[in-house]
Each structure stands twice: as C-alpha cells, then as structure tokens.
Design a protein around this motif. Sequence first.
Motif, PDB file in Angstrom:
ATOM      1  N   GLU A  80       0.836  -1.198   0.089  1.00 11.89           N
ATOM      2  CA  GLU A  80      -0.004  -0.077   0.179  1.00 11.89           C
ATOM      3  C   GLU A  80       0.823   1.306  -0.031  1.00 11.89           C
ATOM      4  O   GLU A  80       0.677   2.234  -0.807  1.00 11.89           O
ATOM      5  CB  GLU A  80      -0.955  -0.135   1.185  1.00 11.89           C
ATOM      6  N   LEU A 132       2.286   2.022  -3.544  1.00 15.10           N
ATOM      7  CA  LEU A 132       1.640   2.320  -4.467  1.00 15.10           C
ATOM      8  C   LEU A 132       1.041   3.483  -4.362  1.00 15.10           C
ATOM      9  O   LEU A 132       0.638   4.458  -5.172  1.00 15.10           O
ATOM     10  CB  LEU A 132       0.333   1.234  -4.327  1.00 15.10           C
ATOM     11  N   GLU A 163      -5.702   0.492  -3.604  1.00 17.23           N
ATOM     12  CA  GLU A 163      -4.732  -0.340  -4.063  1.00 17.23           C
ATOM     13  C   GLU A 163      -4.856  -1.746  -4.636  1.00 17.23           C
ATOM     14  O   GLU A 163      -5.635  -2.474  -4.013  1.00 17.23           O
ATOM     15  CB  GLU A 163      -3.735  -0.255  -2.832  1.00 17.23           C
TER      16      GLU A 163
END
Length: 315
Positions: A282, A285, A295
């Motif tokens: 996470e 991203l 995500e």
Amino acid sequence: MSSSTITHPAEKTFTSYGQKQGNDYAQARPDYHPIIYETILHHHRDSGGLLDTIIDIGCGPGNVARRFSPHFNHAIGLDPSEGMIAAALSLGGRTSISENIRYEVSTAEDLGRNLQQPIQDASVDLITAANAAHWFDMARFWHSAARVLKPGGSVALWAGGRSRIHPSVPGADSLQNTLDEIEEKHLRPFFEPGNLLTRSRYIDLPLPWTLEKPVPEFDESTFLRKDWDVAESFYSFQQELDMDTCEKIWETASPVTRWRQAHPAAVGTEKDVVKMFRRAIENHLNKQGVEKGKETIKGTIDGVDIIGRVINVEA
C-alpha cells in the motif's frame, strides 16, 4: 548432498487444520491455470494412460480432485488431515459417470493401504499431487505409487515456486526487494525443508532412480519436467488483486501459519506479518499516486510439473 539422502520432517501445519480452516483454504487458494491440467492429461493419454481411476494425494479440501474428476470414472482424494477431508466432503464433487468423489484420511506413504476399503494394487490410472510432494517421504511414496498404478499409469507432481511482483507494476523491482526483506527477516525462520523445495522448483526432489533403493517400475526416460517461468501463467488469476484478497491468499501459506502460531498476540494487528506485506504494498502504491483504499497489485508465480509413468509392472 544427493537427492537420495534428503529427508524431511512430517508436515504438521496443514495436517492440524480443522474443517473451517480447510474451507477457508479452498476459497482463498487460486486455482492452477487450465494449461496445467491440460498438460498432465495430454501427457497421460499420449503415453497410453487410461481415464478410469485417479487419486489426488494431499488433496486438502479437494480443489484439484474436483477439477480432474469429470475426466475419470472414479476419483479418490487422500489427505492426512481429518479437517481437510471434512472440508472436502462438505464441498463434494462428481466424476464422469456421476459418481461422488471418495475422500479418505490417508498419507502419501500409505496411499490408502490401511483404509477400511483399501486402494488395490494395480488399480489406479493417474496419481496427482499439487503443491504437496515436498511434504512426502518420497522413497516410501514412490514404492507405494508403483504398487497401486496400473501398467502404463502415470504420476504427476507439481508446485508453485517464487511469488514475484509483475514487471508491469510501477517500481516493481523496488517493491519486490522490500517484500523479500520482510520475508527474509520474519518468515524465513518458519520455512521447513519442503518450502525450500518449492522455491527451487523441485530440483532436489528425490525421484525413483535417485533413491538409495531405486524403484525399477519407473523409467527416467518416461519422465517429463516442465518449468513454468514467471512470465507464464502457473495460476489461473490474471487480474489485479485487491489487498483483502491478497491477505486471504497469504494466510494459506504454511510459514505464515507457523509465524502466527508463534506470535498469537500479533495476529490481526499491525504487527501481523500479513499486515506487514499489505502495508508495504500500500505504501509503495500510494507513493506511485494510487489513492488510498484503491490499491491493487498484480503478481506472478513460477512453477514446475514432473510427470512420469509406470512401464515395468507385470500385469
């Protein structure tokens, strides 16, 4: 050390699963790509194998047995875990002649010999083991396989190897390095020898002719090894996965189960090893501009098929 002398402790993680864990496993584990099943059936049929009886060993909740069963008249799933077999029975499955799949508690080494209705000698056309052979005592397994297979019968063993972030993900190499570091620090101490065999794609898996006492019913020339690279599709999923789905898949890994058994207070918290993987993805991203809560990730896994047949059995 030669493969003939490698020994592995008995698998204890999946064997201790209860029915609920087995059902969760069945739902979370991605299926193998159809080409895996097609490759095995094609090689079996082309080498003269019949489609009467199949045994899937280490069947767990029966996912693979249910995929193969429509091609066979009779199908049997064997697993040493009572919980896994209970899950398999609850999920069912039918064969080509509308017969229920038979699920029984048995090890790969016994191969149904001690059941109330034993697996008879020279009665089986195909033996399969998906992501399971690395937990077997292979010397005992090969002798048992030779016993129950018909002349011309086949055995197919396969396993997924390394999980990798797909190259199409922005910053894939950097993210992969981060995940590798988490695995090395937190999960590596909970790897069993069997886990390492999958990572090397069964390169050291003992085969019939490498044993101290070779199994003459199998001939090396009949064996096919097919390596699936990370650029190919070993599992069926092609789409990107959301983080909740990733968590469910990670939770089925035996090192994760053992880590959680050793750290019960951390399970479900931010200190859970599964959460460590999730947060790493996470955060990566988010830095790439992906909105929080949206995500998704695409991964790829390499693998191997090993398929051979019995050629030296007196009918």
